[in-house]
Design a protein around this motif. Structure first.
Motif, PDB file in Angstrom:
ATOM      1  N   GLY A  35      28.159  59.081 -23.672  1.00 43.41           N
ATOM      2  CA  GLY A  35      27.968  58.597 -22.316  1.00 43.41           C
ATOM      3  C   GLY A  35      29.257  58.061 -22.007  1.00 43.41           C
ATOM      4  N   ALA A  36      30.243  57.423 -22.714  1.00 40.49           N
ATOM      5  CA  ALA A  36      31.497  56.988 -22.197  1.00 40.49           C
ATOM      6  C   ALA A  36      32.399  57.948 -21.617  1.00 40.49           C
ATOM      7  CB  ALA A  36      32.068  56.214 -23.333  1.00 40.49           C
ATOM      8  N   LEU A 189      37.309  50.300  -4.539  1.00 37.35           N
ATOM      9  CA  LEU A 189      36.944  49.213  -5.273  1.00 37.35           C
ATOM     10  C   LEU A 189      35.687  49.640  -6.190  1.00 37.35           C
ATOM     11  CD1 LEU A 189      36.576  46.248  -2.652  1.00 37.35           C
ATOM     12  CD2 LEU A 189      38.055  46.327  -4.673  1.00 37.35           C
ATOM     13  N   LEU A 190      34.873  50.769  -5.520  1.00 38.01           N
ATOM     14  CA  LEU A 190      33.832  51.306  -6.256  1.00 38.01           C
ATOM     15  C   LEU A 190      34.548  52.148  -7.292  1.00 38.01           C
ATOM     16  CD1 LEU A 190      30.762  51.797  -6.481  1.00 38.01           C
ATOM     17  CD2 LEU A 190      31.044  54.014  -4.816  1.00 38.01           C
ATOM     18  N   GLY A 191      35.653  52.938  -7.317  1.00 39.95           N
ATOM     19  CA  GLY A 191      36.288  53.769  -8.245  1.00 39.95           C
ATOM     20  C   GLY A 191      36.766  52.672  -9.226  1.00 39.95           C
ATOM     21  N   ARG A 192      37.286  51.905  -9.034  1.00 38.13           N
ATOM     22  CA  ARG A 192      38.026  50.877  -9.986  1.00 38.13           C
ATOM     23  C   ARG A 192      36.913  50.333 -10.731  1.00 38.13           C
ATOM     24  NH1 ARG A 192      41.925  46.901  -7.426  1.00 38.13           N
ATOM     25  NH2 ARG A 192      40.896  47.052  -5.373  1.00 38.13           N
ATOM     26  N   ALA A 193      35.850  49.927 -10.149  1.00 39.37           N
ATOM     27  CA  ALA A 193      34.771  49.296 -10.964  1.00 39.37           C
ATOM     28  C   ALA A 193      34.185  50.214 -11.751  1.00 39.37           C
ATOM     29  CB  ALA A 193      33.463  48.643  -9.977  1.00 39.37           C
ATOM     30  N   ALA A 194      33.947  51.549 -11.247  1.00 40.92           N
ATOM     31  CA  ALA A 194      33.500  52.336 -12.165  1.00 40.92           C
ATOM     32  C   ALA A 194      34.300  52.861 -13.336  1.00 40.92           C
ATOM     33  CB  ALA A 194      33.163  53.966 -11.400  1.00 40.92           C
ATOM     34  N   LEU A 195      35.560  53.032 -12.976  1.00 42.53           N
ATOM     35  CA  LEU A 195      36.598  53.112 -14.041  1.00 42.53           C
ATOM     36  C   LEU A 195      36.678  52.078 -15.284  1.00 42.53           C
ATOM     37  CD1 LEU A 195      38.844  55.135 -15.116  1.00 42.53           C
ATOM     38  CD2 LEU A 195      40.456  53.697 -13.822  1.00 42.53           C
ATOM     39  N   LEU A 196      36.516  50.635 -14.719  1.00 42.24           N
ATOM     40  CA  LEU A 196      36.321  49.649 -15.738  1.00 42.24           C
ATOM     41  C   LEU A 196      35.163  49.712 -16.306  1.00 42.24           C
ATOM     42  CD1 LEU A 196      37.507  47.095 -16.864  1.00 42.24           C
ATOM     43  CD2 LEU A 196      36.270  45.881 -14.966  1.00 42.24           C
ATOM     44  N   SER A 199      35.531  52.295 -19.110  1.00 42.03           N
ATOM     45  CA  SER A 199      36.613  52.112 -20.058  1.00 42.03           C
ATOM     46  C   SER A 199      35.685  51.155 -21.059  1.00 42.03           C
ATOM     47  CB  SER A 199      37.659  51.193 -19.520  1.00 42.03           C
ATOM     48  OG  SER A 199      38.295  51.999 -18.964  1.00 42.03           O
ATOM     49  N   ILE A 200      34.744  50.199 -20.834  1.00 41.57           N
ATOM     50  CA  ILE A 200      33.998  49.366 -21.664  1.00 41.57           C
ATOM     51  C   ILE A 200      33.156  50.238 -22.367  1.00 41.57           C
ATOM     52  CG2 ILE A 200      32.298  47.579 -21.786  1.00 41.57           C
ATOM     53  CD1 ILE A 200      33.515  46.625 -18.950  1.00 41.57           C
ATOM     54  N   LEU A 201      32.622  51.077 -21.847  1.00 37.67           N
ATOM     55  CA  LEU A 201      31.649  52.140 -22.819  1.00 37.67           C
ATOM     56  C   LEU A 201      32.504  52.847 -23.725  1.00 37.67           C
ATOM     57  CD1 LEU A 201      29.277  53.713 -19.929  1.00 37.67           C
ATOM     58  CD2 LEU A 201      28.768  51.922 -21.525  1.00 37.67           C
ATOM     59  N   ALA A 202      33.635  53.250 -23.297  1.00 39.38           N
ATOM     60  CA  ALA A 202      34.590  53.881 -24.332  1.00 39.38           C
ATOM     61  C   ALA A 202      34.891  52.889 -25.346  1.00 39.38           C
ATOM     62  CB  ALA A 202      35.748  54.282 -23.564  1.00 39.38           C
TER      63      ALA A 202
END
Length: 378
Positions: A35-36, A189-196, A199-202
């Motif tokens: 999923g990550a 902002l949405l892209g950075r939130a999704a990337l963060l 990263s947490i999922l990773a």
């Protein structure tokens, strides 16, 4: 599986057990890691679009806000707008869909590799048993999965709340100012939130992958008795293999004794070694060993040779060298050509002397390199 049984399974799984598990589709998998990878691939594709993605969004919004009077009264307007909107939406999400598709196919390679198992597709009706299902839920693995889900929920929720609080001023500013700039800022902002989020999922997926690999190896561990049984099954019963080897030896010995009467000469030392040679000048490139033996078998060879009037030549070094260097039904090595030629010449002279009634010639004692005798040089 009982606690005692887990304690007994102290041995690492064999290659056979791992192969059988893989054939059944039992390989380490981490849904969190997969999923990550998918989320990170999709977000990366969306962010890499940048201005191009924003332009597609603008066109989609523009179709819903910019119509002329003639277009409003046209019965073809809905179909045309829908077609254009779908085209823009496809151009916007196609890179994201392609990236997530590739990530979905590539994610399993990171842990267990790509593997298709027909056995895993077979229906297992025991899984429909509600009692067994409750047992799986409250088993150790079920509790671990529940704990992981709670940890993911708390960790992701806490991080996103912190991000929302940190970006509160930027979020509020998107409602003021130029529409285009606000949309670009909101998408950033949405892209950075999704990337963060990815990263947490990773991080969670990496930890889960290590646990899944450990758990898979633990489930496949074997007891010492299972290893012994598998070794017997794959390699055969030692007693049975010994019996087979004994029968093979007896059959080979019987064939050898049957070939012995065809020998031209038997080279021996007084008691321990006996080697029978045959030479057919038209069919063989060199003399060939058709029988050999030590001690009791050597004595049998001497007896059979005597009963068939095969010449017996006592040349201890040559007998040892022939026994050490040449297998049955193989030609002698080149290093022994001269020595064997001397013996065969002697046999020919001996036969001629017997026919003519002359005195037998002296038996040859050829010189032999001690290294050719191998372990029998002494």
């Amino acid at each position: 599986m009982s606690e005692q049984s887990d304690q007994e399974r102290t041995e690492q799984p064999s290659e056979k057990r791992l192969r059988e598990a893989r054939e059944k589709g039992d390989i380490p998998r981490s849904r969190d890691l997969s999923g990550a990878v998918v989320v990170l691939a999709g977000v990366s594709a969306l962010i890499s679009g940048g201005e191009r993605s924003l332009e597609h969004v603008r066109r989609i919004y523009g179709m819903g806000l910019g119509y002329g009077r003639d277009a409003l009264f046209s019965d073809q307007l809905p179909g045309r707008v829908l077609s254009l909107a779908m085209h823009e939406a496809f151009a916007l999400f196609a890179p994201v869909a392609l990236a997530t598709l590739l990530a979905t196919l590539a994610a399993p390679v990171l842990l267990g590799g790509i593997h298709f198992s027909s056995q895993a597709l077979q229906p297992k009706f025991e899984r429909l048993d509600p009692l067994a299902g409750l047992g799986r839920i409250f088993a150790l693995r079920g509790l671990v999965e529940l704990a992981k889900s709670l940890v993911k929920l708390l960790l992701i929720g806490a991080v996103l709340l912190m991000v929302m609080k940190h970006w509160q001023a930027e979020l509020m500013s998107t409602g003021r100012g130029d529409v285009g700039a606000s949309m670009l800022k909101a998408m950033g902002l949405l892209g950075r939130a999704a990337l963060l989020f990815g990263s947490i999922l990773a991080l969670i997926g990496g930890a889960d992958a290590l646990y899944q690999k450990f758990d898979h190896g633990k489930r496949l561990r074997m007891t010492k008795q299972e290893l012994k049984d598998e070794s017997k099954e794959s390699e055969g019963n030692p007693e049975l293999k010994g019996r087979i080897r004994q029968l093979q030896y007896q059959m080979a010995r019987k064939r050898m004794m049957q070939e012995l009467p065809k020998a031209d000469v038997v080279i021996a030392n007084p008691t321990h070694f006996a080697v029978a040679l045959r030479y057919d000048e038209g069919r063989m490139g060199a003399p060939r060993v058709i029988a050999k033996g030590v001690d009791e078998l050597a004595q049998q060879i001497r007896v059979v040779a005597g009963s068939h009037r095969i010449p017996l030549v006592e040349a201890p070094p040559l007998a040892r060298a022939l026994y050490a260097t040449t297998q049955i039904d193989r030609e002698i090595p080149a290093a022994l050509y001269v020595a064997v030629a001397q013996v065969l010449a002697y046999v020919f002279q001996l036969k001629q002397a017997v026919v003519r009634g002359d005195e037998p010639p002296p038996a040859p004692q050829p010189d032999i390199d001690p290294d050719l005798m191998g372990p029998y040089k002494f």
